[in-house]
Design a protein around this motif. Structure first.
Motif, mmCIF file in Angstrom:
data_model
loop_
_atom_site.group_PDB
_atom_site.id
_atom_site.type_symbol
_atom_site.label_atom_id
_atom_site.label_comp_id
_atom_site.label_asym_id
_atom_site.label_seq_id
_atom_site.Cartn_x
_atom_site.Cartn_y
_atom_site.Cartn_z
ATOM 1 N N ASN A 68 0.805 -1.225 0.000
ATOM 2 C CA ASN A 68 0.000 0.000 0.000
ATOM 3 C C ASN A 68 0.837 1.273 0.000
ATOM 4 O O ASN A 68 0.280 2.368 0.085
ATOM 5 N N ARG A 69 2.165 1.106 -0.039
ATOM 6 C CA ARG A 69 3.096 2.236 -0.124
ATOM 7 C C ARG A 69 2.815 3.255 0.999
ATOM 8 O O ARG A 69 2.695 4.456 0.778
ATOM 9 N N ILE A 70 2.737 2.711 2.214
ATOM 10 C CA ILE A 70 2.433 3.541 3.376
ATOM 11 C C ILE A 70 3.476 4.647 3.573
ATOM 12 O O ILE A 70 3.109 5.812 3.810
ATOM 13 N N PRO A 71 4.798 4.360 3.486
ATOM 14 C CA PRO A 71 5.779 5.446 3.695
ATOM 15 C C PRO A 71 5.615 6.589 2.692
ATOM 16 O O PRO A 71 5.691 7.772 3.076
ATOM 17 N N GLU A 72 5.408 6.254 1.412
ATOM 18 C CA GLU A 72 5.248 7.300 0.411
ATOM 19 C C GLU A 72 3.995 8.132 0.665
ATOM 20 O O GLU A 72 3.986 9.362 0.469
ATOM 21 N N ARG A 73 2.945 7.484 1.118
ATOM 22 C CA ARG A 73 1.709 8.216 1.397
ATOM 23 C C ARG A 73 1.844 9.090 2.638
ATOM 24 O O ARG A 73 1.285 10.190 2.715
ATOM 25 N N LEU A 74 2.604 8.595 3.626
ATOM 26 C CA LEU A 74 2.859 9.430 4.799
ATOM 27 C C LEU A 74 3.688 10.658 4.420
ATOM 28 O O LEU A 74 3.482 11.753 4.977
ATOM 29 N N ALA A 75 4.627 10.458 3.500
ATOM 30 C CA ALA A 75 5.489 11.572 3.110
ATOM 31 C C ALA A 75 4.708 12.682 2.409
ATOM 32 O O ALA A 75 5.174 13.831 2.364
ATOM 33 N N GLN A 76 3.532 12.356 1.876
ATOM 34 C CA GLN A 76 2.736 13.368 1.182
ATOM 35 C C GLN A 76 1.865 14.193 2.126
ATOM 36 O O GLN A 76 1.276 15.186 1.695
ATOM 37 N N LEU A 77 1.786 13.783 3.390
ATOM 38 C CA LEU A 77 1.004 14.560 4.348
ATOM 39 C C LEU A 77 1.748 15.852 4.696
ATOM 40 O O LEU A 77 2.966 15.854 4.911
ATOM 41 N N HIS A 78 1.020 16.944 4.823
ATOM 42 C CA HIS A 78 1.644 18.240 5.110
ATOM 43 C C HIS A 78 1.708 18.524 6.607
ATOM 44 O O HIS A 78 2.676 19.132 7.086
ATOM 45 N N TRP A 79 0.676 18.081 7.363
ATOM 46 C CA TRP A 79 0.647 18.487 8.770
ATOM 47 C C TRP A 79 1.780 17.893 9.601
ATOM 48 O O TRP A 79 2.263 18.558 10.532
ATOM 49 N N PRO A 80 2.299 16.645 9.326
ATOM 50 C CA PRO A 80 3.454 16.206 10.136
ATOM 51 C C PRO A 80 4.683 17.074 9.926
ATOM 52 O O PRO A 80 5.431 17.343 10.878
ATOM 53 N N ARG A 81 4.893 17.534 8.683
ATOM 54 C CA ARG A 81 6.065 18.387 8.435
ATOM 55 C C ARG A 81 5.914 19.734 9.124
ATOM 56 O O ARG A 81 6.893 20.290 9.644
ATOM 57 N N LEU A 99 4.122 20.261 11.839
ATOM 58 C CA LEU A 99 4.076 20.070 13.294
ATOM 59 C C LEU A 99 5.432 19.665 13.861
ATOM 60 O O LEU A 99 5.849 20.165 14.915
ATOM 61 N N PHE A 100 6.132 18.745 13.177
ATOM 62 C CA PHE A 100 7.381 18.199 13.722
ATOM 63 C C PHE A 100 8.627 18.673 12.987
ATOM 64 O O PHE A 100 9.736 18.463 13.478
ATOM 65 N N GLY A 101 8.454 19.285 11.831
ATOM 66 C CA GLY A 101 9.616 19.672 11.051
ATOM 67 C C GLY A 101 9.926 18.641 9.976
ATOM 68 O O GLY A 101 9.530 17.472 10.061
ATOM 69 N N GLU A 102 10.679 19.076 8.963
ATOM 70 C CA GLU A 102 10.953 18.220 7.812
ATOM 71 C C GLU A 102 11.786 17.002 8.202
ATOM 72 O O GLU A 102 11.480 15.870 7.811
ATOM 73 N N LYS A 103 12.843 17.187 8.990
ATOM 74 C CA LYS A 103 13.742 16.078 9.312
ATOM 75 C C LYS A 103 13.052 15.040 10.194
ATOM 76 O O LYS A 103 13.176 13.834 9.963
ATOM 77 N N ARG A 104 12.316 15.498 11.227
ATOM 78 C CA ARG A 104 11.638 14.539 12.108
ATOM 79 C C ARG A 104 10.557 13.774 11.345
ATOM 80 O O ARG A 104 10.357 12.580 11.585
ATOM 81 N N ALA A 105 9.867 14.455 10.455
ATOM 82 C CA ALA A 105 8.833 13.780 9.667
ATOM 83 C C ALA A 105 9.448 12.703 8.776
ATOM 84 O O ALA A 105 8.887 11.601 8.634
ATOM 85 N N LYS A 106 10.607 12.987 8.198
ATOM 86 C CA LYS A 106 11.274 11.982 7.373
ATOM 87 C C LYS A 106 11.757 10.806 8.214
ATOM 88 O O LYS A 106 11.652 9.644 7.789
ATOM 89 N N ARG A 107 12.289 11.090 9.401
ATOM 90 C CA ARG A 107 12.730 9.998 10.265
ATOM 91 C C ARG A 107 11.547 9.135 10.696
ATOM 92 O O ARG A 107 11.655 7.911 10.777
ATOM 93 N N PHE A 108 10.417 9.781 10.985
ATOM 94 C CA PHE A 108 9.225 9.033 11.372
ATOM 95 C C PHE A 108 8.743 8.138 10.223
ATOM 96 O O PHE A 108 8.394 6.967 10.431
ATOM 97 N N THR A 109 8.755 8.692 9.011
ATOM 98 C CA THR A 109 8.338 7.908 7.852
ATOM 99 C C THR A 109 9.268 6.717 7.642
ATOM 100 O O THR A 109 8.817 5.593 7.364
ATOM 101 N N ALA A 110 10.575 6.937 7.769
ATOM 102 C CA ALA A 110 11.535 5.843 7.607
ATOM 103 C C ALA A 110 11.351 4.788 8.701
ATOM 104 O O ALA A 110 11.471 3.581 8.445
#
Length: 710
Positions: A538-551, A553-564
């Motif tokens: 279902n490509r969950i990481p890619e779909r999470l990366a498209q969300l705007h509110w985590p970036r 709320l937490f910043g770009e780097k933390r959002a990427k670490r969370f997705t990974a």
């Protein structure tokens, strides 16, 4: 009372061969003198005569067919009558469906086919006598006919049909017009080619391999080549001097289709799969294999223009067709094939994850020990919370839910902190070992390597158990002392301590409850693999990366670490969380069903014993200590054996693997135990970096039930 002695009956009991010969002679005489010459009746009665009285007594069938062959040689008139009955089966009935659908998955889909098999298992199919496929079901009407048909050697069947078709063995070169049987085969090949084209353009395949949209699809190209081949074949039949065309180019197109199929399977193992995709890939494989079978028959006929040369391949197809018709409504076969293929995708990811649980040197061993010690630290508190929740006397459903959350959150926390639960290792390492078994092909060097891997797996497991128990027991004791110091009352009383001691007694239900926990461990491994597959599919990481509110709320780097982190750990977190629910809900399920169900887990049982010993101020009889230690070790052994055995069975079954060298491997492991027993508990100082046997990355599948014997 006077007994009448019947010498004929007595003689038949002594000589069943003579009785069987008499039955065959009577049958042939009946067929030869049948005024209506009912060809279906002739073959039904013939099969009824040669069918063994018991399925496993195939020697009787082999002897009957051999005698029947000799009788046909000695009776040309009877042979001609029976041959006419056989030819009428092919001339008077439609054959295309036998080649196009028998033994192949339908296009209805997984759940539709499941419903069809259930309904047709309750109510028999309507037999249409115009189709040869349905008549095959009439002739071989017993569900176990496929057993003795397959057990009869090919040579016996070939001798029988060769004798029967003696006068038709060579096709006249001057004969004009396609025979009906050959025309039906060519039509079946055309339909199969169209099916492959349609399946090859399925959106599921294109989603997994977008390259199919960028170049000309080999599934379309093969249809063009097949149509040209069929036209040339019809021309050649009427004019034997006419060229058949470039068969090699058709073979290249079909090979490219197979390459695309394997590429999609490899990508699916990495990108995730589904029931629909698994079903589609298996249908595509079956259709390509059937096309190859049909082309081999046509090529052999073109080479020799004789029927006798086709008999070896025809007998193979005959056996497969009988098996398919006998099993066409068997739901267990259908589910085992498709769910087994789906399990293969999931267990393949589990095997890759399981390799990290096999330590190869002391550094990895101590790292595993420390990780397990962290797990034991958390388990001690989980055990304490479990005892405190039981003191609240909650309603059964509420209590079960609290137990589930305690276990589930605790296990997820262990994984989040980098800890290890020892008993969860076998479900992962078993998949890794099964994957390596599928690759070794029985080579002596690889067997030695695999034996070393097994030893190091056991050593790693011992280190993990030592880490869990090494901290869970002391921490439970420290927790009891801290509770007594601050609350000024014992954490548990002696009555509760007696219950905890009794719960691990070897003669109680502890081994059975430990087996239930082992099943839960096995299921949690499958759940983890399922969510790993779901994350990729279902490509969950890619779909999470498209969300705007985590970036935001937490910043770009933390959002990427969370997705990974989600990409690499969602399966493990889900497996641990649901494992907690499986453990916590077992007792609640037992209450609902009125059954004495419970679980015993070595880490929790050892922690509970620490609480119980603290309640007695460690004034515990030596005999009770000995029984308790034996009980805890027995619980751990059952936990490991059940989970490992189930995981290994599913992993090997999903790969279609039968391991013929199991005894040799066991001998190598036992020899290692006798020569270097410490290696099972602690890795040697200068351990060589021997890993799992090399894996080529190709998907090993059963291909519809035919396992790979290694």
């Amino acid at each position: 009372m006077v007994f009448a002695w019947n010498p004929l009956r007595f003689f038949r009991r002594i000589s069943p061969e003579i009785a069987r010969k008499k039955r065959l002679e009577a049958l042939l005489a009946r067929i030869a003198t049948d005024p209506g010459n009912d060809h279906v009746f002739a073959w039904v009665t013939l099969v009824n005569t040669v069918r063994p009285s018991r399925t496993h007594r195939t020697d009787d069938t082999v002897a009957a067919l051999s005698e029947l062959t000799q009788m046909l040689i000695d009776a040309p008139d009877t042979r001609r009558v029976l041959r006419t009955a056989l030819l009428k089966l092919f001339v008077g009935h439609k054959q295309t469906s036998l080649y196009v659908s028998s033994g192949l998955l339908p296009s209805t889909g997984f759940f539709s086919e499941t419903a069809r098999r259930i309904s047709h298992g309750l109510l028999p199919d309507v037999v249409d006598p115009t189709y040869l496929k349905d008549l095959l079901t009439v002739i071989f009407h017993r569900k176990d006919d496929e057993i003795w048909v397959e057990a009869v050697p090919d040579e016996v069947w070939i001798d029988f049909f060769s004798t029967l078709l003696d006068d038709e063995g060579t096709v006249s070169r001057n004969r004009k017009g396609l025979p009906i049987a050959l025309s039906e085969m060519l039509e079946a090949l055309r339909i199969l080619s169209y099916h492959v084209s349609a399946i090859g353009l399925d959106p599921e395949l294109v989603r997994i391999d977008p390259h199919l949209e960028e170049v000309e699809s080999p599934f379309i190209a093969q249809n063009t080549e097949v149509m040209a081949y069929l036209g040339a074949y019809r021309t050649w039949w009427d004019n034997p001097d006419a060229p058949l065309g470039d068969e090699a180019h058709l073979g290249v197109m079909l090979d490219q289709c197979q390459e695309v199929l394997q590429r999609v399977r490899r990508r699916a193992s990495r990108l995730g799969t589904s029931l629909t995709l698994t079903f589609t890939l298996e249908r595509l494989r079956q259709h390509l294999d059937r096309i190859h079978e049909m082309l081999d028959l046509l090529h052999e006929l073109h080479r020799t223009r004789t029927i006798d040369s086709l008999l070896p391949q025809a007998v193979t197809f005959f056996k497969r067709a009988v098996r398919a018709e006998c099993r066409k409504n068997r739901l267990s076969d259908y589910w085992s094939t498709n769910v087994g293929l789906l399990s293969l995708r999931m267990t393949d990811s589990a095997s890759k994850r399981g390799e990290k649980y096999i330590t190869t040197n002391r550094r990895e061993y101590f790292s595993m020990f420390l990780s397990a010690a962290l797990g034991g630290f958390v388990i001690a508190f989980m055990s304490a919370f479990k005892v405190m929740l039981s003191k609240l006397q909650l309603a059964p459903l509420t209590e079960a839910l609290c137990f589930c959350l305690n276990y589930g959150i605790g296990f997820a926390l262990i994984h989040f902190l980098g800890g290890t639960v020892a008993t969860k290792q076998p479900a992962m390492t078993a998949n890794a070992i099964a994957a390596s078994i599928g690759e070794i092909r029985g080579k002596p060097n690889d067997l030695e390597n695999l034996a070393t891997v097994v030893v190091r797996t056991l050593c790693s497991q011992f280190g993990a158990i030592a880490g869990n128990l090494g901290l869970s027991v002391p921490m439970s004791i420290l927790f009891s002392f801290a509770f007594l110091h601050f609350a000024e009352v014992p954490f548990i009383d002696t009555d509760k301590a007696d219950q905890l001691f009794a719960s691990v007694h070897p003669l109680s239900g502890a081994p059975f409850f430990a087996a239930i926990a082992g099943v839960c461990l096995f299921l949690s491994g499958l759940i983890a693999a399922y969510y790993d597959n779901l994350t990729a599919y279902n490509r969950i990481p890619e779909r999470l990366a498209q969300l705007h509110w985590p970036r935001r709320l937490f910043g770009e780097k933390r959002a990427k670490r969370f997705t990974a982190y989600i990409e690499n750990n969602l399966g493990a977190l889900a497996g641990n969380f649901f494992f907690g629910f499986l453990l916590g809900g077992t007792a609640g399920l037992g209450v609902l069903l009125g059954l004495p169900l419970d679980i015993r887990h070595i880490a929790f049982s050892s922690a509970f014993i620490g609480f119980a010993a603290s309640a007695y101020d460690f004034a515990v009889p030596i005999s009770l200590i000995g029984v308790t230690v034996v009980g805890v070790l027995l619980i751990g052994l059952v936990n490991l054996l059940v989970s490992f055995t189930l995981a290994l069975y599913v992993a090997m079954r999903s790969r279609g693997i039968t391991f013929a060298q199991g005894r040799i491997l066991s001998t190598l492991v036992m020899r290692h135990l006798l020569n270097r027993p410490l290696d099972f508990f602690f890795p040697p100082r200068n351990a060589e970096p021997i890993g799992l046997p090399p894996r080529n990355g190709a998907v090993q599948s059963s291909g519809g039930g035919n396992g790979n014997s290694t």
